[in-house]
Design a protein around this motif. Structure first.
Motif, PDB file in Angstrom:
ATOM      1  N   GLY A  96       0.774  -1.096   0.002  1.00 23.15           N
ATOM      2  CA  GLY A  96      -0.050   0.174  -0.053  1.00 23.15           C
ATOM      3  C   GLY A  96       0.825   1.378  -0.032  1.00 23.15           C
ATOM      4  N   ASP A  97       1.946   1.325   0.223  1.00 22.60           N
ATOM      5  CA  ASP A  97       2.992   2.394   0.628  1.00 22.60           C
ATOM      6  C   ASP A  97       2.884   3.135  -0.891  1.00 22.60           C
ATOM      7  N   LYS A  98       3.218   2.287  -1.942  1.00 17.73           N
ATOM      8  CA  LYS A  98       3.433   2.943  -3.375  1.00 17.73           C
ATOM      9  C   LYS A  98       2.123   3.840  -3.815  1.00 17.73           C
ATOM     10  N   GLU A  99       1.059   3.096  -3.510  1.00 22.89           N
ATOM     11  CA  GLU A  99      -0.314   4.033  -3.941  1.00 22.89           C
ATOM     12  C   GLU A  99      -0.352   5.162  -3.030  1.00 22.89           C
ATOM     13  N   SER A 100      -0.024   5.125  -1.819  1.00 25.72           N
ATOM     14  CA  SER A 100      -0.140   6.340  -0.935  1.00 25.72           C
ATOM     15  C   SER A 100       0.906   7.457  -1.198  1.00 25.72           C
ATOM     16  N   LEU A 102       2.269   7.716  -4.371  1.00 28.97           N
ATOM     17  CA  LEU A 102       2.152   8.293  -5.457  1.00 28.97           C
ATOM     18  C   LEU A 102       0.718   9.247  -5.436  1.00 28.97           C
ATOM     19  N   ASP A 103      -0.141   9.155  -4.496  1.00 24.70           N
ATOM     20  CA  ASP A 103      -1.508   9.847  -4.276  1.00 24.70           C
ATOM     21  C   ASP A 103      -0.823  11.206  -3.525  1.00 24.70           C
ATOM     22  N   ASN A 107       5.756  11.248  -8.984  1.00 27.66           N
ATOM     23  CA  ASN A 107       5.433  10.849 -10.191  1.00 27.66           C
ATOM     24  C   ASN A 107       6.154   9.407 -10.300  1.00 27.66           C
ATOM     25  N   TYR A 109       8.388   6.279  -7.782  1.00 28.20           N
ATOM     26  CA  TYR A 109       8.604   5.541  -6.672  1.00 28.20           C
ATOM     27  C   TYR A 109       9.636   4.293  -6.871  1.00 28.20           C
TER      28      TYR A 109
END
Length: 127
Positions: A96-100, A102-103, A107, A109
């Motif tokens: 879930g880190d990547k999504e948060s 990027l949110d 641009n 990660y």
């Protein structure tokens, strides 16, 4: 504190990183490819450096830094510079880190340790 590694580079990269070993590695790889590297070691200085350096090409920012996290710094940078490429880098990658991240306005990660080839590929992708 800012330190600069100058070469005959047309591209300037802001490296926001507090780990000295990571700083040495990133500077060696990037300056070896002809990039100019400006280094700061906390999120507050990262935001101010972006404000004061309109010629930056890319920001390579650690997520976990003192004074202001990379996520907080990215959100602030996005409030006044929505187009500057921000690349998050961290050693602490959880589901879930990547999504948060990027949110938050990044641009891209990457996770540490990062290979020379992966680092250059992701930086060059935004140049």
């Amino acid at each position: 504190m800012q330190t600069s590694t100058k070469n005959d580079a047309s591209k300037i990269i802001l490296l926001a990183e507090d780990d000295k070993l990571s700083v040495s590695y990133f500077k060696a790889v990037l300056s070896g490819e002809g990039f100019e590297v400006i280094h700061v070691d906390n999120g507050i200085d990262a935001v101010e450096t972006v404000r004061n350096n309109p010629d930056l090409s890319v920001v390579l920012m650690d997520i976990k830094m003192p004074q202001k996290s990379g996520v907080e710094a990215a959100r602030e940078i996005r409030s006044f510079n929505p187009d500057l490429p921000l690349i998050a880098q961290t050693a602490f990658a959880l589901a879930g880190d990547k999504e948060s991240i990027l949110d938050a306005g990044f641009n891209a990660y990457i996770t540490k340790p990062v290979s020379r080839e992966d680092l250059l590929a992701i930086v060059k992708r935004f140049l």
